[in-house]
Design a protein around this motif. Structure first.
Motif, PDB file in Angstrom:
ATOM      1  N   ILE A   1      -0.061  -2.408  -0.559  1.00  0.00           N
ATOM      2  CA  ILE A   1       1.319  -2.329  -0.078  1.00  0.00           C
ATOM      3  C   ILE A   1       1.959  -0.986  -0.393  1.00  0.00           C
ATOM      4  O   ILE A   1       2.911  -0.566   0.279  1.00  0.00           O
ATOM      5  N   ARG A   2       1.449  -0.280  -1.405  1.00  0.00           N
ATOM      6  CA  ARG A   2       2.017   1.025  -1.730  1.00  0.00           C
ATOM      7  C   ARG A   2       1.723   2.064  -0.644  1.00  0.00           C
ATOM      8  O   ARG A   2       2.315   3.136  -0.641  1.00  0.00           O
ATOM      9  N   ASN A   3       0.786   1.762   0.237  1.00  0.00           N
ATOM     10  CA  ASN A   3       0.501   2.694   1.325  1.00  0.00           C
ATOM     11  C   ASN A   3       1.571   2.670   2.408  1.00  0.00           C
ATOM     12  O   ASN A   3       1.575   3.545   3.284  1.00  0.00           O
ATOM     13  N   PHE A   4       2.455   1.701   2.369  1.00  0.00           N
ATOM     14  CA  PHE A   4       3.514   1.586   3.362  1.00  0.00           C
ATOM     15  C   PHE A   4       4.838   2.054   2.747  1.00  0.00           C
ATOM     16  O   PHE A   4       5.027   2.028   1.531  1.00  0.00           O
ATOM     17  N   GLN A   5       5.737   2.448   3.598  1.00  0.00           N
ATOM     18  CA  GLN A   5       7.015   2.972   3.131  1.00  0.00           C
ATOM     19  C   GLN A   5       7.867   1.894   2.479  1.00  0.00           C
ATOM     20  O   GLN A   5       8.579   2.147   1.509  1.00  0.00           O
ATOM     21  N   ALA A   6       7.795   0.690   3.003  1.00  0.00           N
ATOM     22  CA  ALA A   6       8.605  -0.400   2.445  1.00  0.00           C
ATOM     23  C   ALA A   6       8.060  -0.900   1.114  1.00  0.00           C
ATOM     24  O   ALA A   6       8.749  -1.649   0.415  1.00  0.00           O
TER      25      ALA A   6
ATOM     26  N   ILE B   1      10.175  -2.568  -2.125  1.00  0.00           N
ATOM     27  CA  ILE B   1       9.894  -3.929  -2.609  1.00  0.00           C
ATOM     28  C   ILE B   1       9.646  -3.915  -4.111  1.00  0.00           C
ATOM     29  O   ILE B   1      10.202  -4.728  -4.865  1.00  0.00           O
ATOM     30  N   PHE B   2       8.822  -2.976  -4.574  1.00  0.00           N
ATOM     31  CA  PHE B   2       8.520  -2.918  -6.002  1.00  0.00           C
ATOM     32  C   PHE B   2       9.742  -2.498  -6.813  1.00  0.00           C
ATOM     33  O   PHE B   2       9.902  -2.918  -7.963  1.00  0.00           O
ATOM     34  N   ALA B   3      10.606  -1.679  -6.250  1.00  0.00           N
ATOM     35  CA  ALA B   3      11.825  -1.292  -6.964  1.00  0.00           C
ATOM     36  C   ALA B   3      12.742  -2.494  -7.167  1.00  0.00           C
ATOM     37  O   ALA B   3      13.294  -2.699  -8.262  1.00  0.00           O
ATOM     38  N   SER B   4      12.883  -3.322  -6.140  1.00  0.00           N
ATOM     39  CA  SER B   4      13.728  -4.509  -6.270  1.00  0.00           C
ATOM     40  C   SER B   4      13.129  -5.513  -7.244  1.00  0.00           C
ATOM     41  O   SER B   4      13.846  -6.133  -8.046  1.00  0.00           O
ATOM     42  N   LEU B   5      11.792  -5.669  -7.210  1.00  0.00           N
ATOM     43  CA  LEU B   5      11.148  -6.600  -8.145  1.00  0.00           C
ATOM     44  C   LEU B   5      11.234  -6.098  -9.583  1.00  0.00           C
ATOM     45  O   LEU B   5      11.390  -6.889 -10.519  1.00  0.00           O
ATOM     46  N   SER B   6      11.144  -4.777  -9.757  1.00  0.00           N
ATOM     47  CA  SER B   6      11.238  -4.215 -11.110  1.00  0.00           C
ATOM     48  C   SER B   6      12.631  -4.375 -11.684  1.00  0.00           C
ATOM     49  O   SER B   6      12.799  -4.558 -12.891  1.00  0.00           O
ATOM     50  N   GLN B   7      13.651  -4.298 -10.831  1.00  0.00           N
ATOM     51  CA  GLN B   7      15.011  -4.525 -11.317  1.00  0.00           C
ATOM     52  C   GLN B   7      15.234  -5.974 -11.715  1.00  0.00           C
ATOM     53  O   GLN B   7      15.948  -6.259 -12.679  1.00  0.00           O
ATOM     54  N   LYS B   8      14.606  -6.891 -11.002  1.00  0.00           N
ATOM     55  CA  LYS B   8      14.797  -8.306 -11.298  1.00  0.00           C
ATOM     56  C   LYS B   8      13.961  -8.753 -12.486  1.00  0.00           C
ATOM     57  O   LYS B   8      14.402  -9.588 -13.294  1.00  0.00           O
TER      58      LYS B   8
END
Length: 286
Positions: A196-201, A205-212
């Protein structure tokens, strides 16, 4: 015409005149020396002294600042190392306490819910559970656990374990299906996180999960596959740990071993779930 001749100058007179000239030169040199000596003996003006002192102090302060900066930099680095180690140890101990509290709260909540349902809604829960398992069967149970553990979401499959056992499915079968589904979901989550890191989104996604869930990437980065094991035991979505492990490119054999950490949790809740009460069989004499 007669030429007028000057009388000759005696030799002694010429020698006296030369000595006088030499004396004048000596006196002038002596006077210049005396003035220079007198200038050296005069006190220095305060303004000039302050300028010299200021320049000297500036140079000294600059040298001292350089030395102190080097010492302070080393001290700051040592303090940073010490503080980072102490903060890491403190965060790990805090995480362990929080994990223990969450596990205890989850078990207590499950037991209280089971007791309430068994006491007040026993027959109703048994009928709903039997209809549900007749409708979805074991493939539906596998798919439900796979989706719940494979997608980051706040829900748990523990109620499904309870309903499956109440639906007259053997505990061994419920454990096998749920454990296989959870393990398969962990492998799928690793692949998703790896790609999933190969895609821009993916970064969003990982930034939002890391905040939560900020502690999951932190422990994953410091502990690697052991972080997957810890996160698998915690009452958090397994997809958070598996996706993060895939994105960090954690060693795959170690991840395969750590992904089994969900199995003890499944075994515990299968054991705590109670099968339906057997209705007394009517016996009649022929």
């Amino acid at each position: 015409s007669s030429q007028r001749l000057c009388p000759p100058v005696p030799r002694a007179a010429w020698e006296g005149l030369c000595s006088i000239r030499r004396g004048r030169r000596s006196c002038r040199a002596a006077m210049r020396g005396a003035k220079h000596f007198q200038r050296l003996q005069e006190p220095v003006e305060p303004r000039e002294l302050s300028k010299a002192d200021g320049a000297g102090k500036a140079i000294g302060v600059a040298v001292q600042d350089d030395v102190e900066d080097g010492d302070s930099d080393r001290g700051i680095e040592q303090c940073d190392d010490g503080s980072s180690e102490s903060s890491t140890a403190g965060s790990e101990s805090m995480l362990a306490k929080k994990a223990a509290k969450k596990v205890c709260c989850t078990i207590v909540t499950f037991l209280l819910g089971t007791v309430l349902l068994e006491t007040f809604f026993s027959s109703y829960v048994e009928r709903v559970s039997e209809k549900l398992m007749n409708c979805i069967g074991l493939p539906g149970l596998f798919l439900a656990v796979f989706i719940i553990d494979g997608v980051p979401q706040p829900f748990s499959y523990v109620p499904l374990i309870f309903l499956a056992v109440k639906g007259s499915v053997a505990k061994e079968m419920v454990f096998s299906v749920c454990a296989l589904a959870s393990y398969s979901s962990a492998l799928a989550g690793y692949v998703i996180g790896h790609q999933i890191r190969n895609f821009q989104a993916g970064d969003e996604i990982f930034a939002s999960l890391s905040q939560k869930y900020p502690f999951v990437p932190d422990i994953m980065e410091r502990r690697g596959a052991f972080g997957v094991l810890v996160a698998a035991l915690l009452p958090v979505p397994l997809a958070i740990a598996t996706w993060t492990a895939g994105s960090f490119r954690i060693h795959l054999p170690s991840f395969l071993l750590a992904a089994c950490g969900r199995i003890p949790k499944i075994a515990l809740f299968v054991y705590l779930s109670q099968p339906p009460k057997q209705a007394p069989s009517a016996s009649g004499d022929g």
